[in-house]
Motif scaffolding. Structure first.
Motif: not given
Length: 130
Positions: A41-52
């Motif tokens: 989930a932490v690894a996917d957080a980078a994608h989440l920040t880009d989306t936000i």
């Protein structure tokens, strides 16, 4: 997802095994298992920040609010993880304190948005009164 299920099964088995023999090892096992389950989930957080950030850019929202939203989401998940860990080991008072601390953190993250909202509302009311 298969790896996460395997980690969960092994971690829970270790917790159950250690709980009767060495309770302190059960706690360490639960923390390690939970951390290993959070790593993807932490690894996917980078994608989440880009989306936000993309959403914030599209709607003209300042970067401050995008960061605040990410901090709120992270605080919710980490607080839930910590409180669940506390409850699993019979520490319900600590879990409640952790949840209260998480709520206070979320409130501090939302303060800039609330101030802006109040300022906007007051300026609209002042403009309508003239």
């Amino acid at each position: 997802m298969e790896k996460q299920v395997l980690i969960a099964v092994i971690g829970v088995s270790c917790c159950v095994l250690f709980r009767s023999v060495k309770p302190e090892y059960a706690f360490v096992s639960a923390v390690v298992t939970g951390s290993l389950l959070l790593l993807p989930a932490v690894a996917d957080a980078a994608h989440l920040t880009d989306t936000i950030q993309a959403i914030a850019d599209r709607f003209g929202v300042t970067e401050t609010y995008g960061k605040a939203l990410f901090k709120i989401i992270a605080t919710v998940y980490l607080t839930h993880f910590g409180a669940s860990l506390c409850r699993d080991h019979g520490l319900s008072a600590q879990a409640g304190n952790l949840e209260l601390g998480g709520r206070i953190c979320i409130l501090t993250y939302t303060l800039p948005a609330m101030v802006t909202l109040l300022e906007t509302g007051i300026s609209l009311l002042n403009g309508a009164m003239r």
